[in-house]
Write an enzyme that holds these catalytic residues in place. Structure first.
Site, PDB file in Angstrom:
ATOM      1  CD  GLU A 262     -65.026  28.098 -13.920  1.00  0.00           C
ATOM      2  OE1 GLU A 262     -63.871  28.360 -14.769  1.00  0.00           O
ATOM      3  OE2 GLU A 262     -65.701  28.844 -13.686  1.00  0.00           O
ATOM      4  CG  HIS A 280     -64.844  31.587 -16.566  1.00  0.00           C
ATOM      5  ND1 HIS A 280     -64.210  31.202 -15.266  1.00  0.00           N
ATOM      6  CD2 HIS A 280     -65.023  32.832 -16.270  1.00  0.00           C
ATOM      7  CE1 HIS A 280     -63.651  32.184 -14.993  1.00  0.00           C
ATOM      8  NE2 HIS A 280     -64.147  33.312 -15.419  1.00  0.00           N
TER       9      HIS A 280
END
Length: 528
Positions: A262, A280
């Site tokens: 990420e 997220h």
């Protein structure tokens, strides 16, 4: 006397209200410090509270002579040097429960969005396109949701799914039939869950055992047209395998809040119209951010006032005299627990730890905590630690028992760890040999002599001529060098155990070939 608390990352003001309202606490808020400013500010603080931005390194800790506690407003403590904190007698606390509801609710939001194609339909509407027929979804009622990982978040998801009149089947290494019945869900193996799920959602930590748990083989067991969700940790699902399954149409869709790397703005999965994703956001609610700040604030206040904390992360300080006696056994205790956890089968119900010899007059509770941590770590990962091991076990319904005995079986000291599950009882014993260090000296009722480190292969077999030779030959074919080998048996021609240490990790296909050798009953490969 005023206690100074330094907060070096942005936190919810409502969350730190307990600190701001405390008359005996001076709260210093400075979320934009340089490294040099942090070193100066922490030198005067008795408590430091961070999120994930501040890196609490050994250097920072060594510049904080008055520091008693470090609070992490969240779960992960990767940004805190736990070893340095422990060495300096500093307690680290976190807030593991604060985002439970937010993550469970986000999972349900993703579940419904996935079932009804809500993001895709909205995107088309924003493009001035009204396409009702293109986005025909499915109902949740009477569908089966498979939950892999039945901890706090998994249980909350199950509760909500039942509200939608879904059937719930769950797998968790700590879940058995009795616990499942109490929760009102069906208990199954991982294979059962994969085969029965119309929707599969994962809620496990990311550890070695769960990395790529949902891989090509797992997806192949699922129903054609099933859907997959991950609001837990990136890496639990093998993303290449998921991409192939969705692209081929075998998996009807996926909802992802987390990715292996990420940010994931260029991830190929995002190009598939059947995949929906969020960046997220599982813990990104006002309430969750307030909860984690509140939880850690209360723990910090309690500790500064001499009380006990709810969520300690590292081993509390003990006297130097006690540490001198205990420290040689720390690694042995954890590795005994870790070893045994990988060979035992079934749902854990009870852990017994026995001490004898020179440990009779020592407070062995820290060693028991470490042994329990070693056992639970296989399933939970770094979330379990020296301090919360007992509470974690209790939360899972596991009974802990510690006993001392004068029987040393000929050793100066002996630590025995025993696990009882719903299927079996297994034990392992270890000692410290003068000048030779830690040794495993017994596995169940077999006497052995094994150094508890490195790559080990544990083979349960029938005591027959040629067994050892066949194992050695196969390992040679795989270019596996045997460092040591120990064999224990009950009687001639009866059950036996073989423990080998090898120079590198054993690959899966090699383990499968070992298990296929005549007279071999079971093969376990582990790394200590």
């Amino acid at each position: 006397m005023m206690k100074r608390v330094l907060i070096s990352d942005p936190l919810s003001e409502d969350g730190i209200r307990p600190l701001l309202d405390a008359e005996d606490v001076e709260t210093v808020l400075n979320p934009s410090m340089t490294h040099e400013e942090l070193l100066e500010a922490v030198s005067k603080a008795e408590a430091l509270i961070v999120r994930s931005q501040t890196q609490v390194t050994r250097e920072v800790i060594e510049h904080a002579p008055h520091l008693k506690v470090i609070g992490r407003a969240g779960v992960g403590v990767d940004n805190i040097d736990l070893n340095a904190a422990t060495e300096h007698g500093i307690i680290v606390v976190n807030a593991p429960d604060g985002n439970t509801i937010s993550t469970a609710e986000h999972t349900m939001a993703m579940l419904m969005s996935l079932a009804r194609n809500i993001p895709q339909a909205y995107h088309q509407l924003k493009q001035k396109r009204w396409e009702r027929k293109k986005f025909v979804g499915v109902e949740l009622k009477d569908k089966t949701i498979g939950i892999v990982g039945f901890g706090r978040i998994g249980r909350e998801v199950a509760h909500r799914a039942k509200g939608h009149r879904m059937n719930v089947i769950a797998f968790d290494p700590f879940l058995n039939e009795e616990k499942a019945q109490k929760a009102g869900v069906k208990h199954g193996t991982l294979e059962d869950v994969l085969k029965e799920a119309d929707f599969l959602t994962v809620h496990t930590p990311l550890i070695e055992k769960t990395k790529h748990l949902i891989n090509r083989e797992a997806i192949a067991l699922m129903k054609p047209g099933a859907r997959i969700l991950n609001c837990a940790r990136g890496g639990i699902i093998e993303e290449d395998a998921l991409f192939e399954a969705v692209q081929s149409g075998r998996i009807a869709g996926a909802a992802l809040d987390v990715f292996e790397e990420e940010p994931a703005t260029e991830h190929p999965l995002l190009d598939l119209p059947e995949v929906i994703a969020t960046p997220h956001l599982g813990a990104s609610t006002i309430e969750a951010q307030e909860n984690v700040a509140t939880d850690v604030s209360f723990d910090v206040i309690e500790l500064l006032r001499g009380g006990t904390v709810k969520n300690p992360v590292n081993l509390p300080s003990v006297s130097s005299e006690m540490m001198e006696k205990l420290s040689p056994y720390f690694q042995l205790s954890e590795r005994l627990g870790g070893f045994l956890s990988k060979v035992v089968e079934g749902t854990l119900e009870r852990i017994n730890v026995y001490y004898s010899g020179e440990l009779l007059d020592v407070d062995t509770m820290p060693l028991t905590r470490i042994a329990v941590k070693g056992i639970l770590k296989r399933h939970i990962g770094s979330r379990v630690n020296d301090v919360n091991a007992f509470k974690t076990a209790s939360d899972k319904g596991i009974v802990i028992n510690e006993q001392k005995s004068t029987s040393t079986k000929g050793f100066t000291n002996l630590v025995t760890v025993e696990i009882e599950t719903d299927l079996e009882k297994r034990s392992i014993a270890g000692t410290l040999l003068n000048g030779l260090g830690a040794r495993i000296v017994q596995l169940d009722h077999y006497s052995i002599d094994v150094v508890p480190e490195g790559h080990l292969i544990v083979i349960q077999h029938t005591d027959q001529p040629g067994a050892i030779g066949r194992v050695g030959s196969l390992l040679a074919e795989h270019q596996m060098n045997i460092a040591t080998m120990q064999v224990g048996r009950t009687n001639l021609g009866g059950d036996a155990v073989m423990v080998l240490s090898v120079d590198k990790e054993v690959e899966k296909h090699c383990q499968e070939e070992l298990a296929g050798i005549a007279d071999i009953k079971h093969v376990t490969c582990l790394n200590l």
